[in-house]
Design a protein around this motif. Structure first.
Motif, PDB file in Angstrom:
ATOM      1  N   VAL A 150       1.236 -12.773  -3.988  1.00 18.97           N
ATOM      2  CA  VAL A 150       1.524 -11.402  -4.399  1.00 18.97           C
ATOM      3  C   VAL A 150       0.788 -11.119  -5.712  1.00 18.97           C
ATOM      4  O   VAL A 150       0.884 -11.898  -6.664  1.00 18.97           O
ATOM      5  CB  VAL A 150       3.038 -11.200  -4.593  1.00 18.97           C
ATOM      6  N   PRO A 151       0.041 -10.023  -5.781  1.00 23.67           N
ATOM      7  CA  PRO A 151      -0.675  -9.701  -7.019  1.00 23.67           C
ATOM      8  C   PRO A 151       0.275  -9.623  -8.212  1.00 23.67           C
ATOM      9  O   PRO A 151       1.410  -9.144  -8.091  1.00 23.67           O
ATOM     10  CB  PRO A 151      -1.301  -8.335  -6.713  1.00 23.67           C
ATOM     11  N   HIS A 199      15.183  -1.327 -14.186  1.00 22.36           N
ATOM     12  CA  HIS A 199      15.385   0.101 -14.455  1.00 22.36           C
ATOM     13  C   HIS A 199      15.217   0.891 -13.152  1.00 22.36           C
ATOM     14  O   HIS A 199      14.232   1.626 -12.974  1.00 22.36           O
ATOM     15  CB  HIS A 199      14.379   0.584 -15.507  1.00 22.36           C
ATOM     16  N   PRO A 200      16.160   0.763 -12.220  1.00 21.56           N
ATOM     17  CA  PRO A 200      16.020   1.368 -10.893  1.00 21.56           C
ATOM     18  C   PRO A 200      15.944   2.893 -10.892  1.00 21.56           C
ATOM     19  O   PRO A 200      15.509   3.474  -9.899  1.00 21.56           O
ATOM     20  CB  PRO A 200      17.269   0.866 -10.156  1.00 21.56           C
ATOM     21  N   GLU A 201      16.357   3.535 -11.962  1.00 24.78           N
ATOM     22  CA  GLU A 201      16.334   4.995 -12.014  1.00 24.78           C
ATOM     23  C   GLU A 201      15.019   5.535 -12.589  1.00 24.78           C
ATOM     24  O   GLU A 201      14.830   6.753 -12.646  1.00 24.78           O
ATOM     25  CB  GLU A 201      17.498   5.499 -12.875  1.00 24.78           C
ATOM     26  N   ASN A 202      14.130   4.640 -12.997  1.00 25.48           N
ATOM     27  CA  ASN A 202      12.887   5.065 -13.626  1.00 25.48           C
ATOM     28  C   ASN A 202      11.862   5.440 -12.556  1.00 25.48           C
ATOM     29  O   ASN A 202      11.265   4.570 -11.914  1.00 25.48           O
ATOM     30  CB  ASN A 202      12.345   3.956 -14.523  1.00 25.48           C
ATOM     31  N   ILE A 203      11.652   6.730 -12.362  1.00 28.48           N
ATOM     32  CA  ILE A 203      10.775   7.200 -11.293  1.00 28.48           C
ATOM     33  C   ILE A 203       9.310   6.872 -11.582  1.00 28.48           C
ATOM     34  O   ILE A 203       8.499   6.716 -10.667  1.00 28.48           O
ATOM     35  CB  ILE A 203      10.960   8.715 -11.075  1.00 28.48           C
ATOM     36  N   HIS A 204       8.957   6.732 -12.856  1.00 28.68           N
ATOM     37  CA  HIS A 204       7.573   6.371 -13.203  1.00 28.68           C
ATOM     38  C   HIS A 204       7.265   4.940 -12.748  1.00 28.68           C
ATOM     39  O   HIS A 204       6.176   4.671 -12.237  1.00 28.68           O
ATOM     40  CB  HIS A 204       7.362   6.500 -14.709  1.00 28.68           C
ATOM     41  N   LEU A 205       8.223   4.052 -12.919  1.00 25.15           N
ATOM     42  CA  LEU A 205       8.039   2.680 -12.454  1.00 25.15           C
ATOM     43  C   LEU A 205       7.960   2.638 -10.925  1.00 25.15           C
ATOM     44  O   LEU A 205       7.170   1.888 -10.352  1.00 25.15           O
ATOM     45  CB  LEU A 205       9.189   1.801 -12.946  1.00 25.15           C
ATOM     46  N   GLY A 256       0.868   0.590  -6.004  1.00 21.59           N
ATOM     47  CA  GLY A 256       0.416  -0.789  -5.821  1.00 21.59           C
ATOM     48  C   GLY A 256       0.612  -1.269  -4.401  1.00 21.59           C
ATOM     49  O   GLY A 256      -0.275  -1.933  -3.826  1.00 21.59           O
ATOM     50  N   TYR A 257       1.753  -0.950  -3.813  1.00 27.36           N
ATOM     51  CA  TYR A 257       2.004  -1.334  -2.419  1.00 27.36           C
ATOM     52  C   TYR A 257       0.939  -0.741  -1.496  1.00 27.36           C
ATOM     53  O   TYR A 257       0.406  -1.427  -0.608  1.00 27.36           O
ATOM     54  CB  TYR A 257       3.382  -0.848  -1.974  1.00 27.36           C
ATOM     55  N   LEU A 258       0.636   0.540  -1.687  1.00 30.55           N
ATOM     56  CA  LEU A 258      -0.326   1.186  -0.799  1.00 30.55           C
ATOM     57  C   LEU A 258      -1.731   0.634  -1.003  1.00 30.55           C
ATOM     58  O   LEU A 258      -2.501   0.499  -0.048  1.00 30.55           O
ATOM     59  CB  LEU A 258      -0.306   2.701  -1.021  1.00 30.55           C
ATOM     60  N   ARG A 259      -2.052   0.301  -2.239  1.00 27.97           N
ATOM     61  CA  ARG A 259      -3.355  -0.331  -2.508  1.00 27.97           C
ATOM     62  C   ARG A 259      -3.504  -1.612  -1.693  1.00 27.97           C
ATOM     63  O   ARG A 259      -4.547  -1.857  -1.071  1.00 27.97           O
ATOM     64  CB  ARG A 259      -3.472  -0.644  -4.000  1.00 27.97           C
ATOM     65  N   GLU A 260      -2.472  -2.427  -1.683  1.00 27.38           N
ATOM     66  CA  GLU A 260      -2.520  -3.677  -0.915  1.00 27.38           C
ATOM     67  C   GLU A 260      -2.463  -3.411   0.585  1.00 27.38           C
ATOM     68  O   GLU A 260      -3.079  -4.133   1.369  1.00 27.38           O
ATOM     69  CB  GLU A 260      -1.364  -4.586  -1.342  1.00 27.38           C
ATOM     70  N   ALA A 261      -1.738  -2.382   0.993  1.00 30.91           N
ATOM     71  CA  ALA A 261      -1.652  -2.050   2.416  1.00 30.91           C
ATOM     72  C   ALA A 261      -3.023  -1.708   2.984  1.00 30.91           C
ATOM     73  O   ALA A 261      -3.312  -2.000   4.154  1.00 30.91           O
ATOM     74  CB  ALA A 261      -0.691  -0.878   2.627  1.00 30.91           C
ATOM     75  N   ARG A 262      -3.881  -1.135   2.167  1.00 27.21           N
ATOM     76  CA  ARG A 262      -5.202  -0.725   2.641  1.00 27.21           C
ATOM     77  C   ARG A 262      -6.125  -1.921   2.904  1.00 27.21           C
ATOM     78  O   ARG A 262      -7.145  -1.765   3.571  1.00 27.21           O
ATOM     79  CB  ARG A 262      -5.860   0.206   1.615  1.00 27.21           C
ATOM     80  N   ILE A 263      -5.782  -3.082   2.373  1.00 34.18           N
ATOM     81  CA  ILE A 263      -6.674  -4.234   2.540  1.00 34.18           C
ATOM     82  C   ILE A 263      -6.029  -5.392   3.289  1.00 34.18           C
ATOM     83  O   ILE A 263      -6.683  -6.395   3.557  1.00 34.18           O
ATOM     84  CB  ILE A 263      -7.189  -4.743   1.176  1.00 34.18           C
ATOM     85  N   GLU A 264      -4.750  -5.264   3.659  1.00 33.45           N
ATOM     86  CA  GLU A 264      -4.096  -6.374   4.348  1.00 33.45           C
ATOM     87  C   GLU A 264      -4.305  -6.259   5.851  1.00 33.45           C
ATOM     88  O   GLU A 264      -4.575  -5.189   6.394  1.00 33.45           O
ATOM     89  CB  GLU A 264      -2.608  -6.413   4.028  1.00 33.45           C
ATOM     90  N   GLN A 265      -4.157  -7.387   6.548  1.00 33.45           N
ATOM     91  CA  GLN A 265      -4.319  -7.410   7.986  1.00 33.45           C
ATOM     92  C   GLN A 265      -3.095  -6.850   8.711  1.00 33.45           C
ATOM     93  O   GLN A 265      -3.204  -6.179   9.710  1.00 33.45           O
ATOM     94  CB  GLN A 265      -4.548  -8.855   8.464  1.00 33.45           C
ATOM     95  N   GLY A 266      -1.938  -7.163   8.216  1.00 36.06           N
ATOM     96  CA  GLY A 266      -0.733  -6.702   8.881  1.00 36.06           C
ATOM     97  C   GLY A 266      -0.186  -5.461   8.222  1.00 36.06           C
ATOM     98  O   GLY A 266      -0.914  -4.549   7.875  1.00 36.06           O
ATOM     99  N   HIS A 267       1.111  -5.427   8.038  1.00 37.05           N
ATOM    100  CA  HIS A 267       1.700  -4.232   7.461  1.00 37.05           C
ATOM    101  C   HIS A 267       2.882  -4.553   6.558  1.00 37.05           C
ATOM    102  O   HIS A 267       3.826  -3.780   6.438  1.00 37.05           O
ATOM    103  CB  HIS A 267       2.129  -3.267   8.563  1.00 37.05           C
ATOM    104  N   HIS A 268       2.834  -5.718   5.910  1.00 38.62           N
ATOM    105  CA  HIS A 268       3.904  -6.123   5.011  1.00 38.62           C
ATOM    106  C   HIS A 268       4.066  -5.119   3.862  1.00 38.62           C
ATOM    107  O   HIS A 268       5.163  -4.635   3.587  1.00 38.62           O
ATOM    108  CB  HIS A 268       3.609  -7.521   4.454  1.00 38.62           C
ATOM    109  N   TYR A 269       2.954  -4.794   3.206  1.00 36.35           N
ATOM    110  CA  TYR A 269       3.041  -3.902   2.058  1.00 36.35           C
ATOM    111  C   TYR A 269       3.334  -2.460   2.475  1.00 36.35           C
ATOM    112  O   TYR A 269       3.972  -1.712   1.732  1.00 36.35           O
ATOM    113  CB  TYR A 269       1.759  -3.967   1.226  1.00 36.35           C
TER     114      TYR A 269
END
Length: 350
Positions: free
Chosen positions: A31-32, A45-51, A58-71
């Protein structure tokens, strides 16, 4: 912000269509670090919308390069957990990006319009809407979004946006000439995101004009490492040229496991070069699984495979038609034309 916006203009990459099943894939990479850190920060900080926005990006960045669909699964879960009712701009942009990645264009537009309601001059939202419109072959709509950028984006951005649309509207040669001039007039931007975006459009236009050597030069000028879309076009610039051979430097080691869109191109190159069979074997395994699962959001890769790598007129036409129903860009129509011209016992021409 501008870098993300311009990358989004470079093309839409399809996501797996059925995220509930498990498609064979190589052992997951580590995991990066930035994602691990973002997950930890959001947990504190689960209420922090910026985080949450940063993590979704970041998830979508990895989704674009992964073979499956984990991210991608993680991205969709995060959206469900946090909710889409928030009005924070970066969160809405990240949601829209996730939606358009999965070809949920109507939903993505709805979210982007929410951004524009709050900030009508938002450059990234307008660029994303222009890109979606181009994907759906809605050139008038795309032109309007480019025009709406005037006064809020740099002149080079507006001009590049409009020239891409012009190239899609029946003025390809004129648009290509003007975009080439614009690129050459701004050498100081050589390493900028704007220049990269412009190079991507120039590559596409050169390919469509049949100037494959020019396309090779444009891709050679792109910043490295190349993203998936750029790698595809670089390979296409050699594969579509009947007098050229894919350079050895672009042929990956067989131990690697690139995304399917790269795998099928390596398989075609391997077949044309008549050297080895590892990529053809791997592509066959991947495409058999895609067909078995009826993965329509991978229809372009499947159609490409049955058109160029292992010609099958019936399969090629079916999958090319499935693809054109969700994406109507020039390369999609080119693929459909090649599939329709394919004879059961003949390979298609580039």
């Amino acid at each position: 912000m501008m870098l993300n916006a311009l990358i989004l203009m470079s093309g839409l990459v399809s996501a797996p269509s059925d995220q509930s099943d498990v498609l064979w894939q190589p052992q997951a990479a580590a995991v990066p670090t930035d994602i691990t850190q973002a997950e930890a920060a959001l947990q504190k900080h689960p209420e922090n919308i910026h985080l949450a926005s940063a993590l979704l990006t970041g998830y979508l960045r990895e989704a674009r390069i992964e073979q499956g669909h984990h991210y991608l699964n993680l991205a969709n879960k995060l959206i469900a957990d946090v909710g889409s009712d928030h009005s924070q701009r970066d969160w809405l942009i990240a949601i829209a990006d996730t939606l358009q990645y999965q070809h949920q264009f109507a939903e993505a537009r709805t979210v982007l319009n929410r951004v524009l309601e709050e900030s009508p001059r938002d450059v990234q939202a307008q660029l994303m809407l222009a890109r979606i419109a181009l994907t759906l072959n809605e050139t008038d709509n795309a032109k309007q979004h480019c025009t709406d950028l005037m006064g809020s984006a740099a002149l080079g951005v507006v001009s590049t946006c409009l020239l891409e649309v012009q190239g899609r509207s029946g003025n390809l040669e004129r648009a290509y000439t003007r975009l080439t001039q614009l690129h050459e007039q701004q050498p100081g931007q050589a390493q900028s995101a704007i220049a990269h975006w412009r190079l991507q459009i120039l590559t596409e236009q050169a390919l469509l004009l049949g100037d494959y050597q020019a396309a090779q030069r444009w891709t050679a000028s792109m910043p490295t490492p190349l993203n998936v879309v750029d790698k595809k076009r670089r390979l296409d610039s050699y594969l579509w040229d009947t007098d050229a051979q894919v350079p050895d430097a672009l042929m990956l080691d067989c131990k690697q496991t690139p995304v399917d869109s790269i795998t099928i191109r390596l398989a075609w190159a391997e077949k044309r070069n008549q050297e080895g069979h590892c990529w053809q074997d791997y592509a066959r395994e991947r495409m058999q699984l895609r067909v078995m699962r009826d993965e329509k959001l991978h229809s372009a890769d499947i159609a490409y495979y049955f058109t160029y790598v292992e010609p099958d007129a019936e399969q090629a036409r079916y999958w090319a038609q499935q693809n054109i129903e969700v994406a109507q860009e020039p390369f999609d129509y080119r693929l459909l034309s090649a599939a329709n011209a394919l004879q059961p016992t003949q390979e298609s021409a580039p």
